[in-house]
Design a protein around this motif. Structure first.
Motif, short mmCIF file in Angstrom:
data_model
loop_
_atom_site.label_atom_id
_atom_site.label_comp_id
_atom_site.label_asym_id
_atom_site.label_seq_id
_atom_site.Cartn_x
_atom_site.Cartn_y
_atom_site.Cartn_z
N GLY A 11 67.67 34.31 43.85
CA GLY A 11 66.30 33.82 43.76
C GLY A 11 66.13 32.47 43.08
N ASN A 12 67.17 31.96 42.41
CA ASN A 12 67.01 30.69 41.69
C ASN A 12 66.80 29.53 42.65
OD1 ASN A 12 67.32 31.97 39.23
ND2 ASN A 12 69.50 31.57 39.09
N THR A 13 67.67 29.40 43.62
CA THR A 13 67.53 28.28 44.56
C THR A 13 66.32 28.49 45.46
OG1 THR A 13 69.83 27.60 44.41
CG2 THR A 13 68.71 27.06 46.46
N LYS A 14 65.94 29.72 45.67
CA LYS A 14 64.71 29.99 46.44
C LYS A 14 63.49 29.39 45.73
CE LYS A 14 61.97 33.66 48.48
NZ LYS A 14 61.82 35.09 48.70
N LYS A 15 63.46 29.53 44.39
CA LYS A 15 62.35 28.95 43.62
C LYS A 15 62.30 27.43 43.82
CE LYS A 15 62.03 31.88 39.55
NZ LYS A 15 62.45 31.95 38.15
N ILE A 16 63.47 26.81 43.72
CA ILE A 16 63.53 25.35 43.89
C ILE A 16 63.14 24.98 45.32
CG2 ILE A 16 65.09 23.33 43.87
CD1 ILE A 16 64.33 24.32 41.08
N ALA A 17 63.54 25.80 46.27
CA ALA A 17 63.19 25.53 47.67
C ALA A 17 61.67 25.48 47.84
CB ALA A 17 63.80 26.58 48.59
N GLY A 18 60.97 26.37 47.13
CA GLY A 18 59.51 26.37 47.21
C GLY A 18 58.93 25.06 46.71
N ALA A 19 59.49 24.56 45.62
CA ALA A 19 59.00 23.30 45.05
C ALA A 19 59.34 22.12 45.96
CB ALA A 19 59.59 23.10 43.65
N VAL A 20 60.54 22.13 46.52
CA VAL A 20 60.96 21.06 47.44
C VAL A 20 60.05 21.07 48.67
CG1 VAL A 20 62.83 20.35 49.01
CG2 VAL A 20 63.35 20.92 46.64
N ALA A 21 59.77 22.26 49.18
CA ALA A 21 58.91 22.38 50.36
C ALA A 21 57.51 21.85 50.06
CB ALA A 21 58.86 23.84 50.81
N LYS A 22 57.03 22.16 48.86
CA LYS A 22 55.70 21.66 48.47
C LYS A 22 55.70 20.13 48.48
CE LYS A 22 52.35 22.29 44.76
NZ LYS A 22 52.24 22.61 43.34
N GLY A 23 56.73 19.54 47.88
CA GLY A 23 56.84 18.09 47.83
C GLY A 23 56.96 17.47 49.21
N ALA A 24 57.62 18.19 50.10
CA ALA A 24 57.83 17.66 51.46
C ALA A 24 56.66 18.00 52.38
CB ALA A 24 59.13 18.23 52.04
N GLY A 25 55.77 18.85 51.91
CA GLY A 25 54.60 19.21 52.72
C GLY A 25 54.93 20.13 53.90
N VAL A 26 55.98 20.92 53.73
CA VAL A 26 56.36 21.88 54.80
C VAL A 26 56.62 23.23 54.13
CG1 VAL A 26 57.35 20.09 56.29
CG2 VAL A 26 58.82 21.24 54.62
N SER A 27 57.08 24.21 54.89
CA SER A 27 57.44 25.47 54.25
C SER A 27 58.96 25.63 54.24
CB SER A 27 56.77 26.66 54.93
OG SER A 27 57.04 26.61 56.30
N ALA A 28 59.45 26.45 53.31
CA ALA A 28 60.89 26.65 53.17
C ALA A 28 61.30 27.90 53.94
CB ALA A 28 61.24 26.81 51.70
N ALA A 29 62.49 27.86 54.54
CA ALA A 29 62.98 29.02 55.27
C ALA A 29 64.41 29.36 54.85
CB ALA A 29 62.97 28.73 56.77
N PRO A 30 64.69 30.66 54.67
CA PRO A 30 66.08 31.04 54.43
C PRO A 30 66.92 30.70 55.66
CG PRO A 30 64.70 32.98 54.77
CD PRO A 30 63.79 31.80 54.71
N ILE A 31 68.21 30.46 55.48
CA ILE A 31 69.00 29.96 56.62
C ILE A 31 69.00 30.92 57.81
CG2 ILE A 31 70.50 28.36 55.38
CD1 ILE A 31 72.69 30.53 55.59
N GLU A 32 68.79 32.19 57.54
CA GLU A 32 68.75 33.17 58.64
C GLU A 32 67.63 32.84 59.63
OE1 GLU A 32 68.84 33.96 55.44
OE2 GLU A 32 70.77 34.98 55.21
N GLU A 33 66.60 32.14 59.13
CA GLU A 33 65.46 31.82 60.01
C GLU A 33 65.54 30.40 60.57
OE1 GLU A 33 61.84 32.61 57.83
OE2 GLU A 33 62.53 34.64 57.37
N PHE A 34 66.64 29.73 60.30
CA PHE A 34 66.76 28.35 60.78
C PHE A 34 66.87 28.34 62.30
CE2 PHE A 34 69.61 24.59 61.59
CZ PHE A 34 68.66 23.63 61.31
N ASP A 35 66.00 27.56 62.91
CA ASP A 35 65.97 27.48 64.37
C ASP A 35 66.79 26.27 64.80
OD1 ASP A 35 65.44 27.23 67.02
OD2 ASP A 35 63.26 27.38 66.83
N PHE A 44 66.37 19.26 54.36
CA PHE A 44 66.68 19.59 52.96
C PHE A 44 67.47 20.89 52.97
CE2 PHE A 44 62.95 16.89 52.52
CZ PHE A 44 63.20 16.17 51.36
N VAL A 45 68.64 20.87 52.35
CA VAL A 45 69.50 22.06 52.33
C VAL A 45 69.66 22.53 50.88
CG1 VAL A 45 71.80 22.97 52.82
CG2 VAL A 45 70.73 21.35 54.41
N GLY A 46 69.24 23.75 50.63
CA GLY A 46 69.32 24.32 49.28
C GLY A 46 70.50 25.27 49.16
N ALA A 47 71.33 25.05 48.13
CA ALA A 47 72.54 25.85 47.99
C ALA A 47 72.90 26.03 46.53
CB ALA A 47 73.69 25.16 48.73
#
Ligand SMILES: Cc1cc2nc3c(=O)[nH]c(=O)nc-3n(C[C@H](O)[C@H](O)[C@H](O)COP(=O)(O)O)c2cc1C
Length: 140
Positions: A11-35, A44-47
């Motif tokens: 959950g740690n990088t997920k939290k950061i992904a939420g903040a990055v997504a907010k800054g980028a004006g999009v939503s964050a997706a776990p890699i399983e949902e990557f189209d 943006f790749v969170g790892a």
């Protein structure tokens, strides 16, 4: 369009992904949902780091990524120490001609008794600023 994907076991990088997504004006997706059919301008790749490396599912996804799908990659993430995922991600993508931006965001993430409370509010604020900066640079 810019996109934000991440892997996060705890959950740690997920939290950061939420903040990055907010800054980028999009939503964050776990890699399983990557189209893989949708192309990205900045991806943006969170790892996180597990036993010295990125998660195996992410490594597989990155190995399959083609330059036609993504213009550049910006790395963000967490680990218990200072090591970020950027170097490993770069070693997979750059030989294929996919640019990995120098600018990255990394902060400490809680692990066992270490780094309690991280990422914290300040980490999230900085992650959001990082995403804004990267997106603005991409528009110049
Ligand atoms: C199995 C495991 C192995 C880890 N190995 C490392 C490591 O080699 N180096 C490091 O800095 N952190 C290591 N960590 C700490 C994680 O990188 C850190 O807790 C990170 O914030 C986890 O992100 P997540 O909650 O998004 O999965 C490890 C954590 C776990 C669970």
């Amino acid at each position: 369009m810019n996109r934000v994907i991440y892997v996060s076991r705890g959950g740690n990088t997920k939290k950061i992904a939420g903040a990055v997504a907010k800054g980028a004006g999009v939503s964050a997706a776990p890699i399983e949902e990557f189209d893989t059919l949708q192309s990205s301008d900045i991806l943006f790749v969170g790892a996180s780091i597990y036993a010295g490396s990125i998660d195996g599912k992410l490594r597989k996804l990155l190995k399959g990524l083609q330059p036609s799908q993504v213009k550049s990659v910006a790395v963000f993430g967490t680990s218990a120490g200072n090591k970020s995922a950027r170097q490993e991600i770069k070693s997979i993508l750059e030989p294929k001609g996919i640019t990995v931006l120098n600018e990255e965001f990394h902060c400490r993430g809680s692990f066992l008794f270490a780094n309690r409370g991280r990422p914290n509010e300040e980490d999230m604020r900085q992650a959001e600023d990082f995403a804004k900066r990267v997106c603005n640079d991409g528009n110049e």
